[in-house]
Design an enzyme around this catalytic site. Structure first.
Site, PDB file in Angstrom:
ATOM      1  N   TYR A 149       0.511  -1.220  -0.277  1.00  0.00           N
ATOM      2  CA  TYR A 149       0.048  -0.172   0.232  1.00  0.00           C
ATOM      3  C   TYR A 149       1.076   1.248   0.127  1.00  0.00           C
ATOM      4  CZ  TYR A 149      -3.099   3.167   1.638  1.00  0.00           C
ATOM      5  OH  TYR A 149      -3.379   4.853   1.523  1.00  0.00           O
TER       6      TYR A 149
ATOM      7  N   ARG B 173     -14.426  34.893  44.676  1.00  0.00           N
ATOM      8  CA  ARG B 173     -13.371  33.596  45.286  1.00  0.00           C
ATOM      9  C   ARG B 173     -12.843  32.249  44.994  1.00  0.00           C
ATOM     10  NH1 ARG B 173     -17.964  30.782  48.922  1.00  0.00           N
ATOM     11  NH2 ARG B 173     -19.227  31.833  48.280  1.00  0.00           N
TER      12      ARG B 173
ATOM     13  N   HIS C  68      -4.498  16.292  -4.484  1.00  0.00           N
ATOM     14  CA  HIS C  68      -5.150  16.187  -3.293  1.00  0.00           C
ATOM     15  C   HIS C  68      -5.100  17.426  -1.941  1.00  0.00           C
ATOM     16  CE1 HIS C  68      -5.621  11.931  -2.615  1.00  0.00           C
ATOM     17  NE2 HIS C  68      -5.387  12.047  -1.512  1.00  0.00           N
TER      18      HIS C  68
ATOM     19  N   TYR D 123     -18.464  33.940  43.500  1.00  0.00           N
ATOM     20  CA  TYR D 123     -18.191  33.736  43.360  1.00  0.00           C
ATOM     21  C   TYR D 123     -16.313  33.184  42.320  1.00  0.00           C
ATOM     22  CZ  TYR D 123     -21.044  30.069  45.435  1.00  0.00           C
ATOM     23  OH  TYR D 123     -22.067  28.658  46.210  1.00  0.00           O
TER      24      TYR D 123
ATOM     25  N   GLU E 128     -12.824   6.480   4.621  1.00  0.00           N
ATOM     26  CA  GLU E 128     -12.257   6.694   5.989  1.00  0.00           C
ATOM     27  C   GLU E 128     -13.780   7.023   7.104  1.00  0.00           C
ATOM     28  OE1 GLU E 128     -10.160   9.557   3.740  1.00  0.00           O
ATOM     29  OE2 GLU E 128      -8.924   7.820   3.641  1.00  0.00           O
TER      30      GLU E 128
ATOM     31  N   ASN F  59       0.605  12.404   4.893  1.00  0.00           N
ATOM     32  CA  ASN F  59      -0.090  11.711   5.515  1.00  0.00           C
ATOM     33  C   ASN F  59      -0.046  12.123   7.052  1.00  0.00           C
ATOM     34  OD1 ASN F  59      -0.846   8.098   5.573  1.00  0.00           O
ATOM     35  ND2 ASN F  59      -1.810   9.651   5.324  1.00  0.00           N
TER      36      ASN F  59
ATOM     37  N   PHE G 143      -2.503   8.010  11.879  1.00  0.00           N
ATOM     38  CA  PHE G 143      -2.642   9.702  11.083  1.00  0.00           C
ATOM     39  C   PHE G 143      -3.849  10.182  11.456  1.00  0.00           C
ATOM     40  CE2 PHE G 143      -3.592   5.916   8.102  1.00  0.00           C
ATOM     41  CZ  PHE G 143      -5.270   5.783   8.390  1.00  0.00           C
TER      42      PHE G 143
END
Length: 516
Positions: free
Chosen positions: A55, A285, A85, A282, A416, A197, A331
């Protein structure tokens, strides 16, 4: 003079990352990294020359992993990966974020588990050291399978096909590479995949936010203490015995910060007796409990981000000792997404309690100061609507703090099918930080005004320095005037760390960030 930092893969510290983020830094790779880099590259080169499908080396990507690529097309495969990409949109990432991306990617690849040749790392470092800033659009990553789109734009610039940011303008990368004597990178098997990646964009964005928030948090501590004195609050809630009984480290440290900031206040001494109030609100303090919890979250986020900065997060990973190439999911940026979401909540809470302190100061029934911090209320509105502005941006942060990591949209034809959304989780922190700086700028103006109603009494030496620092740029407001410019100036002082000197000038305090 440019600082030189020796990059030891796997040994980056928060201090190293701060230096890279703060200013251009020259990075040199430690020579001991070379054997592992060469060994893993040899494994990939052998796989590329072999017949077995591997791969990312001789197959397609994602859903196309079952498509075998011929040996003659392996270089084209990597080039096409980067081109296809590079689909980011939106405003470009800031130069300091891109500097971190280049450095983090070089550090990751240099650990010797990615199978790239030394020239890939050398090119990343050469671009970084030349001060070149690849043009990287800020939108388009879902934080798995890596920050594909932004890292592709970064890589495309290294190839000479993309663009750089130069004097604020987009320009072609090739001429700038040539001008600095940097040869455009030519990709070999797996190298394009190794470059894109990974979690380096989301990690860089989260680090950018973390480091940007440091001076804002320091300002919040100083201004919060100034408000305690303006409201003639008690320092009893900062007693170390209270916080030791709970044992939360951030809470213990914040209480100590407040004790140091308030030490020596004549205002405090003036009402130790004869004050009929039993307890403060609050927002005064409970500052150690609230801001201390935020500090603990931020410290944990820093640990996660430093780990991620040193991580190997591409795929497949190369183990040279037995020649294995193992496909996994490093990744996936879930650790970064969760850290960024925790940071978002902490950032929002620092602003939320500051907004409450402003509301307390302008409420005469609680603060016992003139209504809306103006001597002639009615004719003057004072800080009435400045508080409304603080409330509006505090409300914005409530929406922005919604966790990004719980949202996942499947991508790549459901290959994915769960993604982290880490890149947005980290990117959205910048407007949140700006909102908190605005709230703190308004509180600083209000608390300084409150102190002046108590004159001739003085606050502590540290807080008087904080008061004087504001008054160098923003005068007191005895009557109504155009206040927006003052808010802008005070908020800018917060963002650029003008109060950090006051905070860091206090002796013997624990460090804000403790990574041990």
């Amino acid at each position: 003079m440019t600082t030189t930092l020796t990059l030891v893969p796997g040994a980056l510290t928060l201090e190293h990352l701060h230096a890279i983020h703060a200013a251009p830094t020259r990075l040199e790779l430690h020579p001991d990294a070379q054997p592992a880099i060469l060994a893993s590259a040899a494994v990939v080169q052998a796989a590329a020359a072999g017949d077995a499908p591997v791969y990312g080396v001789n197959t397609g990507f994602g859903k196309l992993a079952n498509q075998r690529i011929s040996a003659d097309d392996l270089a084209t495969l990597q080039l096409n990966l980067i081109r296809s990409h590079s689909v980011g949109v939106g405003a470009p990432l800031q130069p300091e974020v891109v500097r971190l991306m280049l450095a983090l990617k070089a550090a990751s690849l240099a650990r010797g588990f990615s199978g790239v040749r030394p020239v890939v790392i050398d090119t990343l470092l050469a671009v970084h050291n030349a001060g070149l800033v690849p043009y990287v659009p800020s939108q388009g990553s879902v934080g798995a399978s890596g920050d594909l789109a932004p890292l592709s734009h970064m890589t495309l610039a290294l190839l000479g096909e993309g663009e750089m940011l130069h004097d604020g303008q987009r320009v072609p990368a090739a001429p700038l590479l040539a001008a600095h004597g940097i040869a455009p990178l030519q990709l070999a098997a797996k190298e394009g995949l190794a470059l894109i990646n990974g979690t380096q964009t989301s990690t860089a964005l989260a680090l950018h936010a973390f480091l940007s928030f440091e001076p804002v948090l320091e300002s919040a501590l100083v201004i919060g203490a100034l408000t305690v004195d303006a409201a003639r609050g008690s320092d009893g809630p900062f007693d170390p015995r209270i916080h030791a009984l709970r044992g939360q480290p951030g809470q213990i440290d914040v209480a100590q910060y407040y004790r140091a900031l308030l030490a020596g206040s004549a205002i405090r001494a003036s009402h130790t007796e004869g004050d009929d109030r039993v307890q403060d609100p609050y927002c005064l303090r409970c500052q150690p409990q609230v801001v201390g919890a935020c500090l603990d979250q931020l410290r944990h986020a820093a640990l996660v981000l430093v780990r991620e900065a040193n991580a190997v997060t591409d795929n497949p990973l190369v183990f040279a000792e037995d020649g294995a190439m193992v496909s996994g999911g490093n990744f996936h940026a879930e650790p970064v997404a969760l850290a960024a979401d925790a940071m978002a909540v902490a950032i929002a809470e620092v602003g939320a309690i500051a907004e409450r302190r402003i509301a307390m100061l302008i409420d005469a029934s609680v603060s016992r100061l003139p209504p809306f911090l103006t001597a002639n209320a009615g004719l003057n509105s004072g800080f009435m609507i400045a508080h409304v502005t603080a409330a509006s941006v505090a409300s914005e942060n409530k929406s922005l703090a919604h966790p990004a990591s719980v949202d996942s949209l499947p991508t790549s034809a459901n290959q994915e099918d769960h993604v982290s959304m880490a890149t947005f989780a980290a990117r959205r922190l910048q407007p949140m930080i700006a909102n908190v700086a605005t709230i703190l700028g308004i509180e600083w103006l209000a608390s300084a005004q409150g102190i002046e109603f108590l004159r001739p009494l003085t606050s502590s030496p540290a807080l008087e320095r904080a008061h004087a620092l504001l008054r160098t740029e923003c005068p007191a407001m005895p009557t109504d005037r155009y206040l927006a410019p003052d808010i802008e100036r005070a908020s800018a002082l917060v963002r650029r760390g003008a109060l950090s000197g006051v905070f860091r000038g206090l002796a013997g305090l624990p460090a804000l960030w403790t990574l041990g």
